[in-house]
Write a protein that holds these residues in place. Sequence first.
Motif, PDB file in Angstrom:
ATOM      1  N   LYS A 176       0.866  -1.189   0.000  1.00  0.00           N
ATOM      2  CA  LYS A 176       0.000   0.000   0.000  1.00  0.00           C
ATOM      3  C   LYS A 176       0.898   1.232   0.000  1.00  0.00           C
ATOM      4  CE  LYS A 176      -3.933  -2.148   2.308  1.00  0.00           C
ATOM      5  NZ  LYS A 176      -4.683  -2.280   1.070  1.00  0.00           N
ATOM      6  N   PRO A 177       0.878   2.024  -1.051  1.00  0.00           N
ATOM      7  CA  PRO A 177       0.041   1.886  -2.254  1.00  0.00           C
ATOM      8  C   PRO A 177       0.447   0.673  -3.083  1.00  0.00           C
ATOM      9  CG  PRO A 177       1.657   3.617  -2.555  1.00  0.00           C
ATOM     10  CD  PRO A 177       1.752   3.220  -1.114  1.00  0.00           C
ATOM     11  N   PHE A 178      -0.510   0.122  -3.801  1.00  0.00           N
ATOM     12  CA  PHE A 178      -0.306  -1.098  -4.567  1.00  0.00           C
ATOM     13  C   PHE A 178       0.519  -0.804  -5.815  1.00  0.00           C
ATOM     14  CE2 PHE A 178      -1.862  -4.144  -7.814  1.00  0.00           C
ATOM     15  CZ  PHE A 178      -1.443  -5.320  -7.200  1.00  0.00           C
ATOM     16  N   ASP A 179       1.621  -1.561  -6.000  1.00  0.00           N
ATOM     17  CA  ASP A 179       2.486  -1.299  -7.153  1.00  0.00           C
ATOM     18  C   ASP A 179       2.441  -2.404  -8.212  1.00  0.00           C
ATOM     19  OD1 ASP A 179       4.078  -3.365  -6.134  1.00  0.00           O
ATOM     20  OD2 ASP A 179       5.590  -2.012  -5.299  1.00  0.00           O
ATOM     21  N   GLY A 180       1.655  -3.472  -7.973  1.00  0.00           N
ATOM     22  CA  GLY A 180       1.425  -4.485  -9.000  1.00  0.00           C
ATOM     23  C   GLY A 180       2.569  -5.439  -9.272  1.00  0.00           C
ATOM     24  N   PHE A 202       8.100  -8.962 -11.712  1.00  0.00           N
ATOM     25  CA  PHE A 202       7.280  -8.694 -12.897  1.00  0.00           C
ATOM     26  C   PHE A 202       6.061  -7.893 -12.467  1.00  0.00           C
ATOM     27  CE2 PHE A 202       3.641 -10.003 -15.568  1.00  0.00           C
ATOM     28  CZ  PHE A 202       4.105  -9.609 -16.813  1.00  0.00           C
ATOM     29  N   LYS A 203       5.724  -6.879 -13.251  1.00  0.00           N
ATOM     30  CA  LYS A 203       4.558  -6.048 -12.942  1.00  0.00           C
ATOM     31  C   LYS A 203       3.377  -6.481 -13.802  1.00  0.00           C
ATOM     32  CE  LYS A 203       4.997  -1.669 -12.079  1.00  0.00           C
ATOM     33  NZ  LYS A 203       5.240  -0.212 -12.234  1.00  0.00           N
ATOM     34  N   THR A 204       2.277  -6.846 -13.153  1.00  0.00           N
ATOM     35  CA  THR A 204       1.066  -7.216 -13.887  1.00  0.00           C
ATOM     36  C   THR A 204       0.274  -5.964 -14.237  1.00  0.00           C
ATOM     37  OG1 THR A 204      -0.063  -7.618 -11.772  1.00  0.00           O
ATOM     38  CG2 THR A 204       0.898  -9.527 -12.902  1.00  0.00           C
ATOM     39  N   CYS A 205      -0.362  -5.372 -13.237  1.00  0.00           N
ATOM     40  CA  CYS A 205      -1.110  -4.132 -13.448  1.00  0.00           C
ATOM     41  C   CYS A 205      -1.280  -3.437 -12.113  1.00  0.00           C
ATOM     42  CB  CYS A 205      -2.473  -4.417 -14.091  1.00  0.00           C
ATOM     43  SG  CYS A 205      -3.609  -5.383 -13.058  1.00  0.00           S
ATOM     44  N   THR A 206      -1.731  -2.204 -12.156  1.00  0.00           N
ATOM     45  CA  THR A 206      -1.919  -1.435 -10.913  1.00  0.00           C
ATOM     46  C   THR A 206      -3.320  -0.862 -10.810  1.00  0.00           C
ATOM     47  OG1 THR A 206      -1.036   0.550 -11.994  1.00  0.00           O
ATOM     48  CG2 THR A 206       0.525  -0.804 -10.766  1.00  0.00           C
ATOM     49  N   THR A 207      -4.230  -1.317 -11.673  1.00  0.00           N
ATOM     50  CA  THR A 207      -5.576  -0.743 -11.682  1.00  0.00           C
ATOM     51  C   THR A 207      -6.320  -1.004 -10.377  1.00  0.00           C
ATOM     52  OG1 THR A 207      -6.308  -2.760 -12.806  1.00  0.00           O
ATOM     53  CG2 THR A 207      -5.854  -0.839 -14.174  1.00  0.00           C
ATOM     54  N   LEU A 208      -6.247  -2.221  -9.884  1.00  0.00           N
ATOM     55  CA  LEU A 208      -6.914  -2.599  -8.646  1.00  0.00           C
ATOM     56  C   LEU A 208      -6.261  -3.872  -8.154  1.00  0.00           C
ATOM     57  CD1 LEU A 208      -9.295  -1.939  -6.713  1.00  0.00           C
ATOM     58  CD2 LEU A 208     -10.708  -3.506  -8.064  1.00  0.00           C
ATOM     59  N   GLU A 209      -5.850  -3.887  -6.883  1.00  0.00           N
ATOM     60  CA  GLU A 209      -5.060  -5.011  -6.398  1.00  0.00           C
ATOM     61  C   GLU A 209      -5.743  -6.356  -6.594  1.00  0.00           C
ATOM     62  OE1 GLU A 209      -6.243  -4.579  -1.648  1.00  0.00           O
ATOM     63  OE2 GLU A 209      -4.330  -3.836  -2.387  1.00  0.00           O
ATOM     64  N   LYS A 210      -7.048  -6.438  -6.390  1.00  0.00           N
ATOM     65  CA  LYS A 210      -7.720  -7.726  -6.495  1.00  0.00           C
ATOM     66  C   LYS A 210      -7.827  -8.227  -7.937  1.00  0.00           C
ATOM     67  CE  LYS A 210     -10.197  -7.409  -2.130  1.00  0.00           C
ATOM     68  NZ  LYS A 210     -11.499  -7.455  -1.422  1.00  0.00           N
ATOM     69  N   LEU A 211      -7.564  -7.356  -8.890  1.00  0.00           N
ATOM     70  CA  LEU A 211      -7.524  -7.774 -10.287  1.00  0.00           C
ATOM     71  C   LEU A 211      -6.124  -8.216 -10.692  1.00  0.00           C
ATOM     72  CD1 LEU A 211      -9.630  -4.975 -12.029  1.00  0.00           C
ATOM     73  CD2 LEU A 211     -10.424  -7.097 -10.958  1.00  0.00           C
ATOM     74  N   VAL A 227       3.049 -19.989 -16.783  1.00  0.00           N
ATOM     75  CA  VAL A 227       1.811 -19.217 -16.700  1.00  0.00           C
ATOM     76  C   VAL A 227       1.600 -18.731 -15.273  1.00  0.00           C
ATOM     77  CG1 VAL A 227      -0.705 -19.472 -16.652  1.00  0.00           C
ATOM     78  CG2 VAL A 227       0.567 -20.174 -18.662  1.00  0.00           C
ATOM     79  N   LEU A 228       1.199 -17.462 -15.157  1.00  0.00           N
ATOM     80  CA  LEU A 228       0.735 -16.901 -13.893  1.00  0.00           C
ATOM     81  C   LEU A 228      -0.733 -16.543 -14.039  1.00  0.00           C
ATOM     82  CD1 LEU A 228       3.699 -14.481 -12.996  1.00  0.00           C
ATOM     83  CD2 LEU A 228       3.388 -16.877 -12.333  1.00  0.00           C
ATOM     84  N   LEU A 229      -1.486 -16.710 -12.965  1.00  0.00           N
ATOM     85  CA  LEU A 229      -2.936 -16.485 -12.975  1.00  0.00           C
ATOM     86  C   LEU A 229      -3.301 -15.330 -12.063  1.00  0.00           C
ATOM     87  CD1 LEU A 229      -5.869 -17.659 -13.667  1.00  0.00           C
ATOM     88  CD2 LEU A 229      -5.646 -18.940 -11.522  1.00  0.00           C
ATOM     89  N   ASP A 230      -4.243 -14.484 -12.530  1.00  0.00           N
ATOM     90  CA  ASP A 230      -4.891 -13.533 -11.629  1.00  0.00           C
ATOM     91  C   ASP A 230      -6.404 -13.596 -11.863  1.00  0.00           C
ATOM     92  OD1 ASP A 230      -5.563 -11.784 -13.778  1.00  0.00           O
ATOM     93  OD2 ASP A 230      -3.735 -10.612 -13.527  1.00  0.00           O
ATOM     94  N   SER A 231      -7.156 -12.685 -11.323  1.00  0.00           N
ATOM     95  CA  SER A 231      -8.618 -12.773 -11.371  1.00  0.00           C
ATOM     96  C   SER A 231      -9.210 -12.602 -12.757  1.00  0.00           C
ATOM     97  CB  SER A 231      -9.241 -11.721 -10.439  1.00  0.00           C
ATOM     98  OG  SER A 231      -8.938 -11.999  -9.103  1.00  0.00           O
ATOM     99  N   THR A 232      -8.466 -11.984 -13.662  1.00  0.00           N
ATOM    100  CA  THR A 232      -8.993 -11.698 -14.992  1.00  0.00           C
ATOM    101  C   THR A 232      -8.150 -12.257 -16.124  1.00  0.00           C
ATOM    102  OG1 THR A 232      -7.804  -9.590 -15.183  1.00  0.00           O
ATOM    103  CG2 THR A 232      -9.981  -9.525 -14.167  1.00  0.00           C
ATOM    104  N   SER A 233      -6.933 -12.740 -15.808  1.00  0.00           N
ATOM    105  CA  SER A 233      -5.985 -13.010 -16.880  1.00  0.00           C
ATOM    106  C   SER A 233      -5.106 -14.221 -16.619  1.00  0.00           C
ATOM    107  CB  SER A 233      -5.043 -11.808 -17.072  1.00  0.00           C
ATOM    108  OG  SER A 233      -5.742 -10.595 -17.131  1.00  0.00           O
ATOM    109  N   LEU A 234      -4.581 -14.755 -17.722  1.00  0.00           N
ATOM    110  CA  LEU A 234      -3.438 -15.650 -17.707  1.00  0.00           C
ATOM    111  C   LEU A 234      -2.265 -14.885 -18.308  1.00  0.00           C
ATOM    112  CD1 LEU A 234      -5.127 -18.899 -19.053  1.00  0.00           C
ATOM    113  CD2 LEU A 234      -4.148 -18.621 -16.764  1.00  0.00           C
ATOM    114  N   TRP A 235      -1.113 -14.934 -17.645  1.00  0.00           N
ATOM    115  CA  TRP A 235       0.105 -14.310 -18.155  1.00  0.00           C
ATOM    116  C   TRP A 235       1.023 -15.434 -18.615  1.00  0.00           C
ATOM    117  CZ3 TRP A 235       0.387  -8.983 -18.315  1.00  0.00           C
ATOM    118  CH2 TRP A 235      -0.566  -8.295 -17.570  1.00  0.00           C
TER     119      TRP A 235
END
Length: 313
Positions: A176-180, A202-211, A227-235
């Motif tokens: 906090k603050p979330f840097d992704g 590796f930085k995924t995104c910073t739009t919202l931590e739970k995403l 592969v890495l997994l998050d709530s909306t994506s496969l990396w």
Amino acid sequence: MIRKGLVTSTLILIPIAIVLTVFSIYSLFSIKTVTVDPKLREISGIEFDKKQRLWAINDSGDGPILYMLNKDGSIAREVTVSNAKNVDWEDMTQNQFGHFFLGDFGNNDNDRRWLTIYKIENPIDIKTDTTKAEIIKFTYPQMEEGEIKPEDKNYDLEAFVEFKRHLYLFTKNRTKPFDGITKLYKVGDHAANFDAELIGEFKTCTTLEKLCWITSAAISPNREKLVLLDSTSLWLFENFDGDNFFSGEVSRIDLGIITQKEAVTFYDDNTLVFTDEEFKGLVGGNVYEVKLDQVKRNVIKYPQQNDSERTAK
């Protein structure tokens, strides 16, 4: 005039939002295969054994139990790890000999100093309803004594893979603050106490931590795709150099509507399987399948950076 313009804009945007939501729901549920048994409502790790049977574990709150699933999602078998505890089981992986590794390393509050990985025999060799594990312990040398500062809370963990006799750990960022940024650590694959070695990020995104939280990882049977997994994506990471997973190409695969996606694995070199947790009986609790040669990828190319600064912009 301003008010009329706002009303007009709203009337235009609402149908667009509805269409996008419907498309997002369709994107996810079009790749659903089965719903899992309700006993696995907090499924947090999955892995196929050498006979292509799917095994799963639950998050904290369950016993130290592995569940083998039938193709319809029902439970075929349960195996208890007799010398283990399920403090916060978060992921599974396996080596090329079929030994399973169970990650008891969830660390939501960033207050667990020593974390545990259980290594068990190849499940096809387990003939009874119990097994015993080798115990791997590790800690983070960078973790300071006392309460962790909000900006340093990157010691939660829900994702790992085995690669060339080592285990690679991907953190779940709670800064906090979330840097992704997910940090990559390395430990051995055998019973011992390890200082986790920081080798990249590796930085995924910073739009919202739970995403953007990384909740699971998988490596292909041929060890050429990560592969890495998050709530909306496969990396998807490919063409990497050795264990420098972030050195090659990265592709983002959109998974549609947001659900609590917590587990991913490879069925074969071209097929990914992932699951989500059940949410109040409304969504989730399903198994989904993605074919890499059929799915749309957003390919991101970026230059090689030094070991502590590998990020995707």
